[in-house]
Scaffold this active site. Sequence first.
Site, PDB file in Angstrom:
ATOM      1  N   GLU A   1       0.828  -1.199   0.000  1.00 42.19           N
ATOM      2  CA  GLU A   1       0.000   0.000   0.000  1.00 42.19           C
ATOM      3  C   GLU A   1       0.865   1.253   0.000  1.00 42.19           C
ATOM      4  O   GLU A   1       1.809   1.363   0.786  1.00 42.19           O
ATOM      5  CB  GLU A   1      -0.907   0.025   1.235  1.00 42.19           C
ATOM      6  N   CYS A   2       0.544   2.180  -0.883  1.00 42.99           N
ATOM      7  CA  CYS A   2       1.155   3.507  -0.917  1.00 42.99           C
ATOM      8  C   CYS A   2       2.682   3.415  -0.923  1.00 42.99           C
ATOM      9  O   CYS A   2       3.273   3.098  -1.951  1.00 42.99           O
ATOM     10  CB  CYS A   2       0.641   4.359   0.242  1.00 42.99           C
ATOM     11  N   GLY A   3       3.353   3.654   0.189  1.00 41.30           N
ATOM     12  CA  GLY A   3       4.812   3.578   0.203  1.00 41.30           C
ATOM     13  C   GLY A   3       5.324   2.218  -0.216  1.00 41.30           C
ATOM     14  O   GLY A   3       6.335   2.112  -0.924  1.00 41.30           O
TER      15      GLY A   3
ATOM     16  N   GLY B   1      -1.205  -0.945  -4.608  1.00 40.89           N
ATOM     17  CA  GLY B   1      -1.760   0.318  -5.076  1.00 40.89           C
ATOM     18  C   GLY B   1      -1.597   1.394  -4.028  1.00 40.89           C
ATOM     19  O   GLY B   1      -1.143   1.142  -2.903  1.00 40.89           O
TER      20      GLY B   1
END
Length: 484
Positions: free
Chosen positions: A363-365, A454
Site C-alpha cells: 500500500e502507498c509507500g 496500489g
Amino acid sequence: MGGRILIGAPGSGSGKTLITCGLLTALKQRGLSCRSYKCGPDYIDPMFHRWVLGIPSGNLDSYFSGPDAIRSRLREETAEADMTVVEGVMGYYDGLGGDSVQASAYHIASITETPAVLVVNGRGAGLSLAALVKGFREFRPDSRIAGVIVNRTSPKMAERLRKPIEETGAAFLGCLPEIPDIELKSRHLGLVMPEETERLREIFARTAEEMEAHLDLDRLLSLAGTCPDLAGTCPDLAGICPDLSGTSPSPAAPSLSPAAPSAGLAEAGLGFPEGDGTDPVTVAVARDEAFCFYYEENLRLLEKMGARLVEFSPLRDPCPPEADGLLLGGGYPELYGRELEGNRPMRESIRALAEAGLPVMAECGGFMYLKEELEGADGRMYAMAGFLPGSCKNAGRLTRFGYLELSGLPEGPVRGHEFHYWDCTENGELCLARKPSGGRSWRCMERKKGVTAGFPHLYYPSNPGVPGTFLEKCRVFREERHHD
C-alpha cells in the site's frame, strides 16, 4: 470499563494531539491504565499514543465501520481500562466531504455516547471564545460537548474566561499556557512520526506537568465517568446524524451497505473461519522509519484469521524473514531513497520472492517500493525493487486525498483512504476508486502473480474477504513451497 472522553477542536492545528498525549501521560503518572483511539483514518497520531502508553492505539471510523461494530470493539478492548481517551479529527463536526457529520469526531462521540472536551485556541482571542463554544454546543441538539480547555493562553486570561464559558453550559476545565520550546512539528501527512521527534519524552512530560498545574483533571475524570456502558446496540441517531445511510457514491456502483463493515466473518458469509492458532501462516510485516503506516485493526484481523506476524526492516535487514506472505505498508520511502537503494540484497530478495509467487499486500509507500524507481525528497531518482513497472515522482501537490470505496476486486468492494504527494506513471487499472461524496473516481491497483498493490490504504474489516483471500494464498504458497 472505566470512563472515557473525546478530545475535539474547532479545527486542525488547535493542539488536539499534544493535549491528548499530555493527558495520557498525566493519567499514566497517576497510575491509571489507559486505552487510546483516533477518530478517522489517520495512521500517525495513534503512533504518538502508542509511544506514550506502550500499547497499540487504534482508529474509530464510522465510514470504515458500522456503529454497532464500533461500540462492540470499544467495549471489548477497553474492558480492563481505567480510562479511555479518544482524539478527534479535524474540526469537531467535519466529516465526509466536509459538509457531513458522518465520520466526524461528533459522530464518534454520538455513536459511543462519549462526553467531549472542546480544545479552543486562545491565542489572539478573549470573550469571542465563549461565543465559539456556545455555537459549537448548540449546532446540534446533543453536541456531547461537556467541557472546554483553552489552549495557548495565560492562566490569568483563562480565569477571566471561566464565567462566560461556563454560562454556555460547558464545564471550564482550565488552560494550557504556551510552553517555550515545546511543539510537535508537522509534515505533509499530519505530524511527524514519533521516532523523528526530538525530546518527545520531555515534551509530553512537561505538557502533563502544565496540565496538572492549570487544568482541573479531576473534573475531567468526573465528566469521563458519566458515560454509559456500551452494552446493547447503538442509540437512535436519526435527526442527529441524518446522513447515516447515504454513503453510496453512485447508484450504478456496487457499494457496501452501512451494515456491511460491522459484519463478522461468519455473518458476512465469506467462508473464512477464525484461525484456531494450530497452524498459523507467517506474514512478514515491513516496519521501520520508511514503512510504518498500518491500521491496527488490519493487523489484529489478520491475527484473528490465523496469521503470525513477524516484523522486519527493508532499510537495515539483508532480506525478509522466511514467511508465507508479505505486508509492505505505507510510510515515507521518499525520505529514505538512498538507504533503500543502497540495500540491494533486500530489493533483489523481495523482487525474487514476488516473481516466485509470494503473496504480497503493498500500500502507498510499499507500492512505490515495488516500482522501478522512486524520486527521493532530495530530488534524485533511486532504484527500487523493480517488480512493478513505472516510476514514482513528487507531484508537488496533494494528488488524491480522502476516503474511497474500491470496486473491481474479486472479493467485492472494500473501503480505504488515500493521502499522498507522490504519484506514479503507472497506478494500475484493476479497480475503480470512488469518493463517497462528490462523485470523483479514478482507476488504481494492480495484481501481478501473488501481489496486490496500489496507493489506497485498505481497511480490512470493511471486507474481511480481502485479508481472507490473502491468507488463503499464503497457505497455498506454503504448501506448494514445501512440496517442491
